[in-house]
Design a protein around this motif. Structure first.
Motif, mmCIF file in Angstrom:
data_model
loop_
_atom_site.group_PDB
_atom_site.id
_atom_site.type_symbol
_atom_site.label_atom_id
_atom_site.label_comp_id
_atom_site.label_asym_id
_atom_site.label_seq_id
_atom_site.Cartn_x
_atom_site.Cartn_y
_atom_site.Cartn_z
ATOM 1 N N TYR A 14 0.760 -1.471 -0.004
ATOM 2 C CA TYR A 14 -0.338 -0.101 0.341
ATOM 3 C C TYR A 14 0.738 1.202 0.313
ATOM 4 O O TYR A 14 0.281 2.295 -0.664
ATOM 5 C CB TYR A 14 -1.193 -0.146 1.259
ATOM 6 C CG TYR A 14 -1.782 -0.842 1.179
ATOM 7 C CD1 TYR A 14 -3.070 -0.623 0.001
ATOM 8 C CD2 TYR A 14 -2.107 -1.846 2.297
ATOM 9 C CE1 TYR A 14 -4.333 -1.506 0.054
ATOM 10 C CE2 TYR A 14 -3.216 -2.858 2.048
ATOM 11 C CZ TYR A 14 -3.865 -3.102 1.336
ATOM 12 O OH TYR A 14 -5.366 -3.776 1.062
ATOM 13 N N LEU A 15 1.827 1.519 0.316
ATOM 14 C CA LEU A 15 3.023 2.060 0.979
ATOM 15 C C LEU A 15 3.155 2.523 -0.181
ATOM 16 O O LEU A 15 3.875 3.481 -1.201
ATOM 17 C CB LEU A 15 3.668 2.309 2.101
ATOM 18 C CG LEU A 15 3.449 2.907 3.307
ATOM 19 C CD1 LEU A 15 4.473 1.920 4.380
ATOM 20 C CD2 LEU A 15 2.939 3.682 3.203
ATOM 21 N N VAL A 16 3.922 1.489 -1.115
ATOM 22 C CA VAL A 16 4.389 1.589 -2.650
ATOM 23 C C VAL A 16 3.705 2.212 -3.381
ATOM 24 O O VAL A 16 4.081 3.064 -3.947
ATOM 25 C CB VAL A 16 5.442 0.219 -2.846
ATOM 26 C CG1 VAL A 16 6.179 -0.193 -4.098
ATOM 27 C CG2 VAL A 16 6.166 -0.726 -1.760
ATOM 28 N N LYS A 43 12.893 15.789 -4.023
ATOM 29 C CA LYS A 43 12.370 14.791 -2.866
ATOM 30 C C LYS A 43 10.857 14.142 -2.749
ATOM 31 O O LYS A 43 10.947 13.790 -1.635
ATOM 32 C CB LYS A 43 12.395 15.905 -1.667
ATOM 33 C CG LYS A 43 14.217 16.597 -1.090
ATOM 34 C CD LYS A 43 13.640 17.357 -0.114
ATOM 35 C CE LYS A 43 15.730 17.973 0.213
ATOM 36 N NZ LYS A 43 15.771 19.415 1.075
ATOM 37 N N LEU A 44 10.243 14.561 -3.274
ATOM 38 C CA LEU A 44 8.238 13.863 -3.303
ATOM 39 C C LEU A 44 8.965 12.929 -4.282
ATOM 40 O O LEU A 44 7.730 11.886 -4.638
ATOM 41 C CB LEU A 44 7.747 14.892 -4.193
ATOM 42 C CG LEU A 44 7.541 16.588 -2.607
ATOM 43 C CD1 LEU A 44 6.284 17.620 -3.757
ATOM 44 C CD2 LEU A 44 6.433 16.192 -2.306
ATOM 45 N N SER A 45 9.778 12.565 -5.043
ATOM 46 C CA SER A 45 9.833 11.630 -6.205
ATOM 47 C C SER A 45 10.360 10.610 -4.986
ATOM 48 O O SER A 45 9.745 9.544 -5.923
ATOM 49 C CB SER A 45 10.959 11.791 -7.383
ATOM 50 O OG SER A 45 11.707 12.418 -7.271
ATOM 51 N N LEU A 46 10.776 11.124 -4.209
ATOM 52 C CA LEU A 46 11.537 10.161 -3.017
ATOM 53 C C LEU A 46 10.363 9.261 -2.556
ATOM 54 O O LEU A 46 10.657 7.910 -1.951
ATOM 55 C CB LEU A 46 12.501 10.442 -1.838
ATOM 56 C CG LEU A 46 14.174 11.139 -2.708
ATOM 57 C CD1 LEU A 46 14.736 12.133 -1.425
ATOM 58 C CD2 LEU A 46 15.312 9.944 -2.688
ATOM 59 N N LEU A 47 9.346 9.625 -2.388
ATOM 60 C CA LEU A 47 8.081 9.278 -1.990
ATOM 61 C C LEU A 47 7.947 7.370 -2.985
ATOM 62 O O LEU A 47 7.123 6.641 -1.784
ATOM 63 C CB LEU A 47 6.983 9.714 -2.062
ATOM 64 C CG LEU A 47 7.013 10.877 -0.346
ATOM 65 C CD1 LEU A 47 5.500 11.654 -1.093
ATOM 66 C CD2 LEU A 47 7.088 10.295 0.819
ATOM 67 N N LEU A 49 10.473 5.843 -4.836
ATOM 68 C CA LEU A 49 11.824 5.359 -4.458
ATOM 69 C C LEU A 49 11.915 4.691 -3.660
ATOM 70 O O LEU A 49 12.653 3.415 -3.169
ATOM 71 C CB LEU A 49 12.488 6.359 -4.587
ATOM 72 C CG LEU A 49 14.772 5.816 -5.103
ATOM 73 C CD1 LEU A 49 14.814 5.677 -5.933
ATOM 74 C CD2 LEU A 49 14.903 6.309 -4.384
ATOM 75 N N ILE A 50 12.173 5.329 -1.802
ATOM 76 C CA ILE A 50 12.400 4.669 -0.639
ATOM 77 C C ILE A 50 11.720 3.184 -0.618
ATOM 78 O O ILE A 50 11.598 2.152 0.144
ATOM 79 C CB ILE A 50 12.356 5.540 0.492
ATOM 80 C CG1 ILE A 50 13.293 6.613 -0.385
ATOM 81 C CG2 ILE A 50 12.124 5.264 1.513
ATOM 82 C CD1 ILE A 50 13.894 7.989 0.992
#
Length: 144
Positions: A14-16, A43-47, A49-50
């Motif tokens: 769900y987070l992914v 930084k928003l695109s890290l949401l 990636l991480i």
């Protein structure tokens, strides 16, 4: 331990998905709004990636502790569609998706100050999201 990792891997999805959708919305908004890709957008695109990388690590662990994963790898199991999904199709597709996310992010962060950063995120994250959605084992998805 196996059940806990399996549930973590299932619910982490769900987070992914949420992170990828948020990253895509920001990228498409910047792309169609003729904005410049800034550090804030990076930084928003890290949401996207991480969580994808964290999910991949959990998936690798699960692959080696699950009775459906590496221990089940055989010619007979490859003849069964469900076994093949867990042994080969799901892991391979998810690796490709994580690679696409990583490449998209890496390309975008080198394009700070240009609009092309949004295009990189939009293209690569969309391809990754499609791959993820088609290879989630929906029949094994937790109901609650």
């Amino acid at each position: 331990m196996y059940t806990g990792i399996q549930h973590l891997h299932s619910y982490m999805t769900y987070l992914v998905l949420l992170g990828l959708v948020i990253s895509l919305v920001v990228a498409l908004g910047g792309l169609f709004g003729s904005k410049v890709f800034t550090d804030k957008h990076r930084k928003l695109s890290l949401l996207g990636l991480i969580p994808a990388h964290l999910q991949w690590v959990i998936g690798v662990i699960l692959y080696f502790v699950s009775p459906l994963g590496f221990s089940n790898f055989s010619g007979t199991a490859m003849g069964d569609a469900v076994s093949r999904l867990y042994i080969l199709e799901h892991p391979l597709t998810m690796i490709i998706a994580v690679v696409l996310i990583t490449v998209g992010y890496a390309r975008a962060k080198r394009q700070l100050g240009e609009q092309r950063g949004f295009k990189s995120i939009a293209i690569f994250y969309t391809l990754a999201l499609i791959l993820i959605l088609i290879r989630i084992p929906w029949n094994a998805w937790p109901n609650s």
